[in-house]
Design a protein around this motif. Structure first.
Motif, mmCIF file in Angstrom:
data_model
loop_
_atom_site.group_PDB
_atom_site.id
_atom_site.type_symbol
_atom_site.label_atom_id
_atom_site.label_comp_id
_atom_site.label_asym_id
_atom_site.label_seq_id
_atom_site.Cartn_x
_atom_site.Cartn_y
_atom_site.Cartn_z
ATOM 1 N N ASP A 190 44.837 7.389 63.546
ATOM 2 C CA ASP A 190 45.892 6.384 63.593
ATOM 3 C C ASP A 190 46.304 5.962 62.188
ATOM 4 O O ASP A 190 45.529 6.048 61.232
ATOM 5 C CB ASP A 190 45.419 5.169 64.395
ATOM 6 N N HIS A 191 47.538 5.489 62.090
ATOM 7 C CA HIS A 191 48.093 5.114 60.791
ATOM 8 C C HIS A 191 47.403 3.877 60.222
ATOM 9 O O HIS A 191 47.434 2.796 60.819
ATOM 10 C CB HIS A 191 49.593 4.835 60.915
ATOM 11 N N ASP A 192 46.768 4.055 59.071
ATOM 12 C CA ASP A 192 46.252 2.942 58.270
ATOM 13 C C ASP A 192 45.257 2.052 59.016
ATOM 14 O O ASP A 192 45.079 0.889 58.657
ATOM 15 C CB ASP A 192 47.409 2.074 57.744
ATOM 16 N N THR A 193 44.589 2.576 60.040
ATOM 17 C CA THR A 193 43.620 1.769 60.764
ATOM 18 C C THR A 193 42.535 2.638 61.397
ATOM 19 O O THR A 193 42.785 3.787 61.765
ATOM 20 C CB THR A 193 44.306 0.931 61.873
ATOM 21 N N THR A 194 41.347 2.061 61.509
ATOM 22 C CA THR A 194 40.237 2.718 62.194
ATOM 23 C C THR A 194 39.862 1.956 63.466
ATOM 24 O O THR A 194 38.802 2.179 64.046
ATOM 25 C CB THR A 194 39.004 2.809 61.266
ATOM 26 N N ARG A 195 40.722 1.059 63.914
ATOM 27 C CA ARG A 195 40.410 0.180 65.041
ATOM 28 C C ARG A 195 40.088 0.940 66.319
ATOM 29 O O ARG A 195 39.355 0.434 67.172
ATOM 30 C CB ARG A 195 41.588 -0.758 65.308
ATOM 31 N N GLY A 196 40.643 2.119 66.482
ATOM 32 C CA GLY A 196 40.437 2.855 67.723
ATOM 33 C C GLY A 196 39.156 3.651 67.794
ATOM 34 O O GLY A 196 38.818 4.210 68.848
ATOM 35 N N TRP A 197 38.417 3.729 66.697
ATOM 36 C CA TRP A 197 37.238 4.593 66.659
ATOM 37 C C TRP A 197 36.197 4.231 67.723
ATOM 38 O O TRP A 197 35.667 5.115 68.397
ATOM 39 C CB TRP A 197 36.583 4.510 65.287
#
Length: 282
Positions: free
Chosen positions: A37-44
């Protein structure tokens, strides 16, 4: 093994949750995906929790939007440490700039069309990495365009009256930050001319000198000439070649697994990673 190293979820501009992307990968017959995802690791975390259920391995990643000489460059970073201060700060700065830019674009569009910021947030959620695709989705939801493609063609393209620039790091610095975080940087769709201007080879040479690991040569936005250019350049520079779908769910026509990466290339990516982040396997 079928490996797709470039996908997006609702944490940026995809239309499916991280877990749903993993589930879709299983249906598509993939053994491994990277969530970038763009500029984020929130979904990991959500994606990693789905690995055991669906039997698809996860390569945690990001996509960093960069700019060189006024030209957009997209850098994939695999297995980065999201807590590394310099990288974390850069990602937060980029996310905030994207949000500010999106809000200003909505203000400009609202002078001519019935669109509000609340319409856009409703499409993405307040915590997602907001960008032009979410404005496009809001335009679709309001019945002002048929789909994202029409929204970009009519209202959101970079030469249009509503365009607003946003902060993006130099790609050489971004490569250095990915390496500093223990990750492995690969340039996404380097010669996708249909997206706009592309950088000259000397920019990619400078990125390679800074630690670029590979080029995403196999991508639907590369015609035969662009793909061969990427393959020749990667061979000359001695770097890896990957292939990916750049999947966005219903947000783009790209389909999971339409281009893939060789297992030995993923092995080399894992071998180059120096941080604590690792591939999550079933």
């Amino acid at each position: 093994m079928a490996i797709d190293l470039h996908t997006h979820s609702t944490e940026s501009d995809g239309t499916e949750s991280p877990a749903a992307v993993v589930a879709a990968a299983a249906v598509a017959g993939l053994s491994t995906i990277a969530l970038t995802d763009h500029d984020t690791t929130r979904g990991w975390t959500e994606a990693a929790d789905a690995v055991g259920e669906y039997g698809v391995a996860l390569v945690p990643g990001i996509e960093i939007s960069c700019q060189s000489r006024g030209i957009s460059v997209h850098l994939l970073g695999y297995l980065v440490d999201p807590t590394q201060p310099d990288l974390r700060g850069e990602l937060e700065r980029a996310r905030e700039s994207r949000r500010t830019r999106a809000r200003r674009m909505v203000e400009l569009i609202a002078e001519d069309l019935p669109l509000t910021w609340e319409d856009v947030v409703a499409q993405a959620g307040a915590d997602a990495t907001l960008g032009r695709p979410h404005i496009a989705d809001a335009l679709v939801a309001k019945g002002l365009v048929a789909d994202r493609s029409e929204a970009f063609a009519r209202y959101l393209h970079s030469s249009g009256k509503y365009h607003v620039s946003h902060y993006a790091p130099d790609p050489v610095r971004a490569v250095e930050l990915v390496r500093r975080s223990g990750g492995v940087p690969v340039m996404a769709h380097p010669f996708a001319h249909q997206r706009g201007r592309v950088v000259a080879d000397d920019v990619i040479e400078a990125m390679t000198a800074a630690g670029l690991a590979g080029l995403e040569a196999y991508h639907r936005d590369h015609d035969d000439e662009a793909r061969e250019h990427a393959l020749r350049l990667a061979d000359r520079l001695g770097i890896l070649v990957t292939g990916s779908s750049d999947y966005h769910g219903a947000g783009k026509p790209n389909r999971l697994g339409e281009h893939t990466t060789a297992p030995q290339v993923l092995e080399q990516i894992e071998a180059q990673a120096t941080g604590a982040t690792a591939v999550v396997r079933p």
